[in-house]
Design an enzyme around this catalytic site. Structure first.
Site, PDB file in Angstrom:
ATOM      1  CG  HIS A   1      -6.161  -1.730  -8.636  1.00  0.00           C
ATOM      2  ND1 HIS A   1      -5.845  -0.943  -7.551  1.00  0.00           N
ATOM      3  CD2 HIS A   1      -7.311  -1.233  -9.153  1.00  0.00           C
ATOM      4  CE1 HIS A   1      -6.764   0.005  -7.417  1.00  0.00           C
ATOM      5  NE2 HIS A   1      -7.676  -0.169  -8.368  1.00  0.00           N
ATOM      6  CG  MET A  35      -1.878  -1.212   1.243  1.00  0.00           C
ATOM      7  SD  MET A  35      -2.817  -1.428  -0.302  1.00  0.00           S
ATOM      8  CE  MET A  35      -4.071  -0.195  -0.077  1.00  0.00           C
ATOM      9  CG  ASN A  69      -0.192  -3.419  -7.847  1.00  0.00           C
ATOM     10  OD1 ASN A  69      -0.121  -3.965  -6.748  1.00  0.00           O
ATOM     11  ND2 ASN A  69      -1.094  -2.478  -8.120  1.00  0.00           N
TER      12      ASN A  69
HETATM   13  C1  GRF Z   1      -6.192  -7.408  -2.249  1.00  0.00           C
HETATM   14  O1  GRF Z   1      -7.566  -7.241  -2.486  1.00  0.00           O
HETATM   15  C2  GRF Z   1      -5.418  -6.700  -3.328  1.00  0.00           C
HETATM   16  O2  GRF Z   1      -6.083  -6.647  -4.588  1.00  0.00           O
HETATM   17  C3  GRF Z   1      -5.310  -5.320  -2.772  1.00  0.00           C
HETATM   18  O3  GRF Z   1      -5.118  -5.479  -1.381  1.00  0.00           O
HETATM   19  C4  GRF Z   1      -5.721  -6.709  -0.981  1.00  0.00           C
HETATM   20  C5  GRF Z   1      -4.606  -7.443  -0.289  1.00  0.00           C
HETATM   21  O4  GRF Z   1      -4.928  -8.633   0.144  1.00  0.00           O
HETATM   22  N1  GRF Z   1      -4.230  -4.558  -3.365  1.00  0.00           N
HETATM   23  P1  GRF Z   1      -3.792  -9.635   0.710  1.00  0.00           P
HETATM   24  O5  GRF Z   1      -2.883  -8.837   1.629  1.00  0.00           O
HETATM   25  O6  GRF Z   1      -3.024 -10.186  -0.467  1.00  0.00           O
HETATM   26  O7  GRF Z   1      -4.566 -10.684   1.432  1.00  0.00           O
END
Ligand code: GRF
Length: 197
Positions: A109, A90, A107
């Site tokens: 998304h 993030m 990445n």
């Molecule tokens: C996922 O929905 C991804 O698309 C988004 O953040 C969430 C992360 O989930 N960027 P995780 O940490 O992989 O369980």
């Protein structure tokens, strides 16, 4: 065999899906998991998978993004990482860092890009009255959530869906899409992966 580094900020379920797929004839191996938060639940999951982990806490660098990324780069180079997969990471990366890893960083998304770049994608899809939602894997470029699309997974929006229920139903699709795209990408195949949930 490409050495893959996976960057996370949270629970790491996508990291687990990627790491579990990188076995056998897969052209890559998960060699490092880095979190920008020492409390990221994904670190424990990486330990359980016996993948080396590291923490580069962005808070130690305050507003110094370049300083944070310079430390990331040192950790990545020390591990001989050749490819990066952002998995629920993030932090927004600077153009300098994305240029350094151009063509070697992906990445995932949680929207059907180019729709809903940025945050709160599930709520925005519902607010717009969309009948389909999904996720996208793309190459990372200087512009946020904007690089070449390498794969998408679609699902129908159901009556009564909430941002929470969409997120829960989308995650298993993410866990199918991201490994399929990474495997194809590391094999040099740029044909997009399209899945229907
Ligand atoms: C996922 O929905 C991804 O698309 C988004 O953040 C969430 C992360 O989930 N960027 P995780 O940490 O992989 O369980």
């Amino acid at each position: 065999m490409k050495r893959v580094g996976i960057l996370i900020s949270g629970g790491g379920s996508n990291m687990v899906a990627l790491a579990r797929d990188m076995v056998g004839d897969h052209p890559g191996r998960a060699k490092l998991v880095i979190a920008n938060d020492p409390g990221a639940g994904g670190l424990l999951k990486a330990n359980a998978l016996r993948i080396p982990t590291a923490v580069v806490d962005h808070r130690d660098f305050l507003k110094d993004r370049e300083g944070f990324e310079a430390e990331l780069q040192v950790v990545l180079e020390d591990a001989g990482i050749e490819m990066i997969a952002l998995a629920g990471f993030m932090r927004i990366l600077t153009p300098g860092f994305t240029a350094k890893w151009a063509g070697r960083m992906l990445n995932i998304h949680p929207s059907l890009l180019p729709k809903y770049k940025g945050l709160h994608t599930h709520a925005r899809a519902l607010e717009a009255g969309d009948t389909q939602h999904g996720c996208t894997v793309h190459e990372v470029t200087a512009d946020l959530d904007d690089g070449p699309i390498l794969g998408q997974a679609r699902m129908d929006v159901r009556a009564g869906d909430t941002p929470q229920s969409l997120a829960e139903r989308l995650l298993p699709l993410e866990h199918q899409l991201y490994p399929a795209v990474l495997r194809r990408y590391l094999a040099g195949d740029r044909r997009p992966v399209m899945l229907d949930g």
